[in-house]
Design a protein around this motif. Structure first.
Motif, mmCIF file in Angstrom:
data_model
loop_
_atom_site.group_PDB
_atom_site.id
_atom_site.type_symbol
_atom_site.label_atom_id
_atom_site.label_comp_id
_atom_site.label_asym_id
_atom_site.label_seq_id
_atom_site.Cartn_x
_atom_site.Cartn_y
_atom_site.Cartn_z
ATOM 1 N N PHE A 198 0.817 -1.202 0.000
ATOM 2 C CA PHE A 198 0.000 0.000 0.000
ATOM 3 C C PHE A 198 0.859 1.264 0.000
ATOM 4 C CE2 PHE A 198 -2.448 3.353 2.108
ATOM 5 C CZ PHE A 198 -3.615 3.339 1.352
ATOM 6 N N PHE A 199 1.823 1.328 0.906
ATOM 7 C CA PHE A 199 2.614 2.550 1.010
ATOM 8 C C PHE A 199 3.753 2.620 0.000
ATOM 9 C CE2 PHE A 199 0.561 2.808 5.249
ATOM 10 C CZ PHE A 199 -0.042 4.036 5.050
ATOM 11 N N THR A 200 3.983 1.560 -0.746
ATOM 12 C CA THR A 200 4.880 1.651 -1.894
ATOM 13 C C THR A 200 4.180 2.399 -3.022
ATOM 14 O OG1 THR A 200 6.034 -0.381 -1.326
ATOM 15 C CG2 THR A 200 6.150 0.305 -3.613
ATOM 16 N N LEU A 201 2.871 2.200 -3.115
ATOM 17 C CA LEU A 201 2.099 2.824 -4.186
ATOM 18 C C LEU A 201 1.554 4.208 -3.820
ATOM 19 C CD1 LEU A 201 0.093 -0.341 -5.271
ATOM 20 C CD2 LEU A 201 2.119 0.634 -6.367
ATOM 21 N N ILE A 202 1.339 4.458 -2.527
ATOM 22 C CA ILE A 202 0.686 5.698 -2.087
ATOM 23 C C ILE A 202 1.568 6.421 -1.074
ATOM 24 C CG2 ILE A 202 -1.313 6.624 -0.856
ATOM 25 C CD1 ILE A 202 -2.902 4.294 -2.071
ATOM 26 N N ASP A 203 1.799 7.700 -1.322
ATOM 27 C CA ASP A 203 2.574 8.532 -0.404
ATOM 28 C C ASP A 203 1.692 8.923 0.785
ATOM 29 O OD1 ASP A 203 4.378 10.239 0.789
ATOM 30 O OD2 ASP A 203 4.116 11.858 -0.678
ATOM 31 N N PRO A 204 2.145 8.688 2.024
ATOM 32 C CA PRO A 204 1.309 8.997 3.189
ATOM 33 C C PRO A 204 0.959 10.479 3.323
ATOM 34 C CG PRO A 204 3.461 8.205 3.889
ATOM 35 C CD PRO A 204 3.404 8.078 2.411
ATOM 36 N N GLN A 205 1.742 11.358 2.735
ATOM 37 C CA GLN A 205 1.447 12.782 2.816
ATOM 38 C C GLN A 205 0.392 13.217 1.803
ATOM 39 O OE1 GLN A 205 2.556 14.719 5.271
ATOM 40 N NE2 GLN A 205 3.528 12.868 6.055
ATOM 41 N N GLU A 206 0.011 12.326 0.893
ATOM 42 C CA GLU A 206 -1.008 12.635 -0.099
ATOM 43 C C GLU A 206 -2.344 11.944 0.179
ATOM 44 O OE1 GLU A 206 0.529 11.777 -3.957
ATOM 45 O OE2 GLU A 206 2.214 13.157 -3.739
ATOM 46 N N LEU A 207 -2.511 11.414 1.391
ATOM 47 C CA LEU A 207 -3.758 10.747 1.744
ATOM 48 C C LEU A 207 -4.823 11.759 2.137
ATOM 49 C CD1 LEU A 207 -2.582 7.722 3.910
ATOM 50 C CD2 LEU A 207 -3.547 7.661 1.629
ATOM 51 N N TYR A 208 -6.062 11.441 1.800
ATOM 52 C CA TYR A 208 -7.206 12.269 2.171
ATOM 53 C C TYR A 208 -8.190 11.411 2.956
ATOM 54 C CZ TYR A 208 -5.788 16.144 -0.776
ATOM 55 O OH TYR A 208 -5.108 17.201 -1.310
ATOM 56 N N LEU A 209 -8.794 12.001 3.979
ATOM 57 C CA LEU A 209 -9.810 11.330 4.773
ATOM 58 C C LEU A 209 -11.043 12.214 4.805
ATOM 59 C CD1 LEU A 209 -10.532 8.928 6.606
ATOM 60 C CD2 LEU A 209 -9.650 10.249 8.522
ATOM 61 N N LEU A 210 -12.136 11.726 4.237
ATOM 62 C CA LEU A 210 -13.394 12.482 4.145
ATOM 63 C C LEU A 210 -13.203 13.825 3.434
ATOM 64 C CD1 LEU A 210 -14.763 11.755 7.726
ATOM 65 C CD2 LEU A 210 -15.323 10.557 5.608
ATOM 66 N N GLY A 211 -12.378 13.829 2.405
ATOM 67 C CA GLY A 211 -12.173 15.027 1.602
ATOM 68 C C GLY A 211 -11.150 16.001 2.148
ATOM 69 N N GLU A 212 -10.603 15.721 3.312
ATOM 70 C CA GLU A 212 -9.595 16.593 3.925
ATOM 71 C C GLU A 212 -8.250 15.886 3.937
ATOM 72 O OE1 GLU A 212 -10.086 19.739 5.078
ATOM 73 O OE2 GLU A 212 -12.130 19.593 4.297
ATOM 74 N N PRO A 213 -7.155 16.627 3.710
ATOM 75 C CA PRO A 213 -5.834 15.989 3.776
ATOM 76 C C PRO A 213 -5.516 15.538 5.201
ATOM 77 C CG PRO A 213 -5.624 18.348 3.383
ATOM 78 C CD PRO A 213 -7.071 18.039 3.352
ATOM 79 N N VAL A 214 -4.809 14.433 5.301
ATOM 80 C CA VAL A 214 -4.396 13.900 6.603
ATOM 81 C C VAL A 214 -3.160 14.662 7.058
ATOM 82 C CG1 VAL A 214 -3.585 11.842 7.806
ATOM 83 C CG2 VAL A 214 -5.329 11.639 6.034
ATOM 84 N N HIS A 215 -3.255 15.285 8.230
ATOM 85 C CA HIS A 215 -2.138 16.091 8.753
ATOM 86 C C HIS A 215 -1.436 15.360 9.891
ATOM 87 C CE1 HIS A 215 -3.270 19.507 6.338
ATOM 88 N NE2 HIS A 215 -4.505 19.461 6.806
ATOM 89 N N LEU A 216 -0.989 14.158 9.628
ATOM 90 C CA LEU A 216 -0.240 13.385 10.618
ATOM 91 C C LEU A 216 1.170 13.150 10.090
ATOM 92 C CD1 LEU A 216 -2.930 10.682 11.453
ATOM 93 C CD2 LEU A 216 -2.320 12.649 12.847
#
Length: 78
Positions: free
Chosen positions: A22-40
């Motif tokens: 999963f994280f090889t394909l997706i950058d954790p800083q580009e994740l969105y949760l309910l339309g908002e970017p994840v700030h973790l």
């Protein structure tokens, strides 16, 4: 105790593989949760992702054990 090991150990291994893929394909800083970017932080995102995958895999393993019970096991007096 043996049943817990049969559930948690394989699910731990599969969750690790799922996390890697999963994280090889997706950058954790580009994740969105309910339309908002994840700030973790990346570490927090990886940790939450791993435990989410582990929970899903453990539920799968647990349901497999549940459905493998025989009629004799289910109908045995307690």
């Amino acid at each position: 105790m043996s049943k817990w090991i049969q559930v948690l150990w394989p699910s731990f291994l599969v969750a690790g593989i799922a996390e890697i893929v999963f994280f090889t394909l997706i950058d954790p800083q580009e994740l969105y949760l309910l339309g908002e970017p994840v700030h973790l932080s990346e570490t927090a995102t990886y940790s939450i992702g791993f435990f989410g995958f582990w929970l899903a895999c453990a539920a799968s393993s647990l349901s497999t054990l549940f459905f493998q019970r025989t009629a004799k096991d289910i109908n045995a007096p307690h």
